[in-house]
Design a protein around this motif. Structure first.
Motif, PDB file in Angstrom:
ATOM      1  N   GLY A  91       0.798  -1.224   0.000  1.00 16.04           N
ATOM      2  CA  GLY A  91       0.000   0.000   0.000  1.00 16.04           C
ATOM      3  C   GLY A  91       0.827   1.268   0.000  1.00 16.04           C
ATOM      4  N   PHE A  92       1.915   1.284   0.759  1.00 16.55           N
ATOM      5  CA  PHE A  92       2.740   2.492   0.856  1.00 16.55           C
ATOM      6  C   PHE A  92       3.346   2.852  -0.491  1.00 16.55           C
ATOM      7  CE2 PHE A  92       6.897   4.514   1.731  1.00 16.55           C
ATOM      8  CZ  PHE A  92       6.444   5.667   2.354  1.00 16.55           C
ATOM      9  N   ASP A  93       3.896   1.870  -1.197  1.00 20.74           N
ATOM     10  CA  ASP A  93       4.529   2.152  -2.485  1.00 20.74           C
ATOM     11  C   ASP A  93       3.502   2.445  -3.570  1.00 20.74           C
ATOM     12  OD1 ASP A  93       7.512   2.100  -2.587  1.00 20.74           O
ATOM     13  OD2 ASP A  93       7.219   0.241  -1.506  1.00 20.74           O
ATOM     14  N   VAL A  94       2.319   1.849  -3.459  1.00 19.74           N
ATOM     15  CA  VAL A  94       1.240   2.205  -4.396  1.00 19.74           C
ATOM     16  C   VAL A  94       0.873   3.668  -4.214  1.00 19.74           C
ATOM     17  CG1 VAL A  94      -1.185   1.820  -4.965  1.00 19.74           C
ATOM     18  CG2 VAL A  94       0.324  -0.136  -4.589  1.00 19.74           C
ATOM     19  N   PHE A  95       0.820   4.103  -2.944  1.00 19.93           N
ATOM     20  CA  PHE A  95       0.520   5.506  -2.642  1.00 19.93           C
ATOM     21  C   PHE A  95       1.590   6.431  -3.228  1.00 19.93           C
ATOM     22  CE2 PHE A  95       1.659   8.942   0.377  1.00 19.93           C
ATOM     23  CZ  PHE A  95       0.559   9.764   0.198  1.00 19.93           C
ATOM     24  N   LEU A  96       2.879   6.061  -3.024  1.00 22.99           N
ATOM     25  CA  LEU A  96       3.966   6.889  -3.552  1.00 22.99           C
ATOM     26  C   LEU A  96       3.979   6.887  -5.076  1.00 22.99           C
ATOM     27  CD1 LEU A  96       7.000   6.070  -1.212  1.00 22.99           C
ATOM     28  CD2 LEU A  96       5.516   8.069  -1.174  1.00 22.99           C
ATOM     29  N   LEU A  97       3.694   5.737  -5.676  1.00 25.66           N
ATOM     30  CA  LEU A  97       3.662   5.650  -7.136  1.00 25.66           C
ATOM     31  C   LEU A  97       2.551   6.517  -7.706  1.00 25.66           C
ATOM     32  CD1 LEU A  97       4.640   4.438  -9.770  1.00 25.66           C
ATOM     33  CD2 LEU A  97       3.244   2.413  -9.309  1.00 25.66           C
ATOM     34  N   THR A  98       1.424   6.545  -7.027  1.00 23.96           N
ATOM     35  CA  THR A  98       0.302   7.398  -7.455  1.00 23.96           C
ATOM     36  C   THR A  98       0.670   8.866  -7.368  1.00 23.96           C
ATOM     37  OG1 THR A  98      -1.257   5.727  -6.657  1.00 23.96           O
ATOM     38  CG2 THR A  98      -2.133   7.936  -7.084  1.00 23.96           C
ATOM     39  N   ARG A  99       1.345   9.240  -6.277  1.00 21.68           N
ATOM     40  CA  ARG A  99       1.762  10.636  -6.106  1.00 21.68           C
ATOM     41  C   ARG A  99       2.840  11.023  -7.110  1.00 21.68           C
ATOM     42  NH1 ARG A  99       2.653  12.908  -0.184  1.00 21.68           N
ATOM     43  NH2 ARG A  99       2.766  14.737  -1.525  1.00 21.68           N
ATOM     44  N   ALA A 100       3.728  10.071  -7.415  1.00 21.98           N
ATOM     45  CA  ALA A 100       4.834  10.376  -8.330  1.00 21.98           C
ATOM     46  C   ALA A 100       4.341  10.612  -9.753  1.00 21.98           C
ATOM     47  CB  ALA A 100       5.848   9.234  -8.317  1.00 21.98           C
ATOM     48  N   GLY A 101       3.332   9.861 -10.166  1.00 22.46           N
ATOM     49  CA  GLY A 101       2.798  10.037 -11.518  1.00 22.46           C
ATOM     50  C   GLY A 101       3.543   9.229 -12.565  1.00 22.46           C
ATOM     51  N   SER A 102       4.707   8.687 -12.210  1.00 23.93           N
ATOM     52  CA  SER A 102       5.459   7.840 -13.147  1.00 23.93           C
ATOM     53  C   SER A 102       6.342   6.884 -12.359  1.00 23.93           C
ATOM     54  CB  SER A 102       6.329   8.684 -14.076  1.00 23.93           C
ATOM     55  OG  SER A 102       7.448   9.207 -13.394  1.00 23.93           O
ATOM     56  N   LYS A 103       6.552   5.704 -12.927  1.00 26.88           N
ATOM     57  CA  LYS A 103       7.386   4.708 -12.260  1.00 26.88           C
ATOM     58  C   LYS A 103       8.835   5.168 -12.162  1.00 26.88           C
ATOM     59  CE  LYS A 103       5.920   1.447 -15.052  1.00 26.88           C
ATOM     60  NZ  LYS A 103       5.758   0.132 -15.717  1.00 26.88           N
ATOM     61  N   LEU A 104       9.279   5.935 -13.150  1.00 24.11           N
ATOM     62  CA  LEU A 104      10.660   6.415 -13.134  1.00 24.11           C
ATOM     63  C   LEU A 104      10.910   7.344 -11.955  1.00 24.11           C
ATOM     64  CD1 LEU A 104      13.428   6.545 -14.494  1.00 24.11           C
ATOM     65  CD2 LEU A 104      12.574   8.423 -15.905  1.00 24.11           C
ATOM     66  N   ARG A 105      10.006   8.287 -11.729  1.00 28.82           N
ATOM     67  CA  ARG A 105      10.157   9.220 -10.594  1.00 28.82           C
ATOM     68  C   ARG A 105      10.043   8.485  -9.273  1.00 28.82           C
ATOM     69  NH1 ARG A 105       6.485  14.210 -10.355  1.00 28.82           N
ATOM     70  NH2 ARG A 105       7.967  14.665  -8.689  1.00 28.82           N
ATOM     71  N   TRP A 106       9.121   7.547  -9.203  1.00 33.60           N
ATOM     72  CA  TRP A 106       8.922   6.772  -7.972  1.00 33.60           C
ATOM     73  C   TRP A 106      10.180   5.981  -7.619  1.00 33.60           C
ATOM     74  CZ3 TRP A 106       8.111   1.204  -8.497  1.00 33.60           C
ATOM     75  CH2 TRP A 106       7.968   0.556  -7.268  1.00 33.60           C
ATOM     76  N   TRP A 107      10.742   5.264  -8.589  1.00 34.37           N
ATOM     77  CA  TRP A 107      11.909   4.447  -8.311  1.00 34.37           C
ATOM     78  C   TRP A 107      13.151   5.304  -8.071  1.00 34.37           C
ATOM     79  CZ3 TRP A 107      12.119  -0.115  -6.500  1.00 34.37           C
ATOM     80  CH2 TRP A 107      13.322  -0.820  -6.460  1.00 34.37           C
ATOM     81  N   THR A 108      13.263   6.411  -8.780  1.00 36.58           N
ATOM     82  CA  THR A 108      14.395   7.320  -8.556  1.00 36.58           C
ATOM     83  C   THR A 108      14.383   7.849  -7.128  1.00 36.58           C
ATOM     84  OG1 THR A 108      14.414   7.994 -10.878  1.00 36.58           O
ATOM     85  CG2 THR A 108      15.549   9.425  -9.330  1.00 36.58           C
ATOM     86  N   SER A 109      13.198   8.151  -6.609  1.00 38.24           N
ATOM     87  CA  SER A 109      13.099   8.633  -5.226  1.00 38.24           C
ATOM     88  C   SER A 109      13.514   7.552  -4.243  1.00 38.24           C
ATOM     89  CB  SER A 109      11.671   9.101  -4.925  1.00 38.24           C
ATOM     90  OG  SER A 109      10.760   8.014  -4.875  1.00 38.24           O
ATOM     91  N   LYS A 110      13.189   6.290  -4.536  1.00 31.90           N
ATOM     92  CA  LYS A 110      13.604   5.191  -3.658  1.00 31.90           C
ATOM     93  C   LYS A 110      15.123   5.031  -3.679  1.00 31.90           C
ATOM     94  CE  LYS A 110      11.205   1.394  -3.157  1.00 31.90           C
ATOM     95  NZ  LYS A 110      10.524   1.556  -1.858  1.00 31.90           N
ATOM     96  N   VAL A 111      15.709   5.156  -4.860  1.00 31.47           N
ATOM     97  CA  VAL A 111      17.165   5.022  -4.985  1.00 31.47           C
ATOM     98  C   VAL A 111      17.876   6.161  -4.251  1.00 31.47           C
ATOM     99  CG1 VAL A 111      19.111   5.089  -6.593  1.00 31.47           C
ATOM    100  CG2 VAL A 111      17.082   3.722  -7.143  1.00 31.47           C
ATOM    101  N   LEU A 112      17.407   7.386  -4.452  1.00 36.55           N
ATOM    102  CA  LEU A 112      18.048   8.537  -3.804  1.00 36.55           C
ATOM    103  C   LEU A 112      17.917   8.474  -2.288  1.00 36.55           C
ATOM    104  CD1 LEU A 112      17.002  11.442  -6.231  1.00 36.55           C
ATOM    105  CD2 LEU A 112      19.247  10.350  -6.008  1.00 36.55           C
TER     106      LEU A 112
END
Length: 265
Positions: A91-112
């Protein structure tokens, strides 16, 4: 992007409660205490940098089991700390993915956020070690008799204690981000399996033992990525291994980005 990173860091912060910090402090204190006892029993001198070598230096090729357990404990604490960034939490990552608007931004934020948390962990590890070591030993820029007995190659090198501490920090940080991003990438493929984290760690331990026996190259032993003591004691070798860690980190990031952007989440 900034809010996504903050959310990831907050998730890690909740995971890293006071108990993890206490565990890290106790693990460091135990190693410094062993060094103090060795120094007193043998009647030899030791300096602050000896404490840094013992706690943060990693594994020598002719290591003892207690050294392996101590090193694995540090790596285990780090992996526990960054678990929310190395795993995909429903649920948490689904929420972040929804807020990010793209998988690239979502995963980049996790990496950073993973890189930042690893950097903070490395700083905390070094600072606590330095504090304990400063209390117990003098701070000198000249190697001691303890170094001569237990780290003869470092003692015989032209590298000063202060420079060695900087090298240890660089190897630690780059090695830590190499191993954490490796876990992050592997978890992408095996995230559905609850025990994948434990299985990967056990495999890393086996690979580490095989490397110590000279059966496989160092690049195949993740637990040795942050280790300094098993590297030849010259600046060129240290730089080469730091570059290797950075290369492995970039390879992990590239593979994970390719997988995330071409998979359904």
């Amino acid at each position: 992007m900034k809010r996504l990173i903050i959310n990831e860091l907050y998730s890690c912060y909740k995971k890293m409660n006071v108990y993890i910090l206490i565990l890290l402090s106790l693990a460091i204190f135990l190693q410094v205490y062993i060094l103090i006892n060795t120094k007193n029993i043998q009647g030899i001198t030791a300096i602050t940098s000896d404490g840094v070598l013992k706690v943060c230096g990693g594994l020598e090729k002719d290591f003892y089991l207690p050294n392996l357990f101590q090193w694995l404990l540090l790596i285990g604490i780090l992996l526990l700390l960054v678990q929310s960034s190395t795993s995909i939490i429903g649920g948490f990552d689904v929420f972040l993915l929804t807020r990010a608007g793209s998988k690239l931004r979502w995963w980049t934020s996790k990496v950073l956020s993973l890189i930042l948390m690893t950097f903070i962990f490395t700083i905390v590890l070094m600072v606590i070690t330095k504090i304990y070591s400063k209390i117990a030993f003098p701070t000198l820029n000249k190697w001691s008799t303890y170094t001569h007995l237990y780290y003869p190659k470092i003692f015989a090198s032209s590298i000063s204690p202060h420079k060695m501490e900087l090298i240890i920090f660089c190897v630690l940080f780059t090695g830590f981000i190499a191993i954490t991003t490796l876990f992050q990438t592997i978890n992408l493929f095996f995230n559905k399996y609850a025990n994948s984290y434990i299985v990967i760690l056990i495999l890393c331990i086996i690979l580490g033992v095989l490397y110590m026996q000279g059966i496989i190259p160092r690049v195949l032993s993740p637990i040795n990525y942050p280790s300094t003591l098993d590297i030849a004691t010259n600046i060129e070798s240290y730089l080469k291994n730091i570059e290797m860690n950075i290369a492995l980190f970039l390879i992990n990031i590239f593979i994970s980005l390719m997988f995330v952007t071409h998979s359904d989440y």
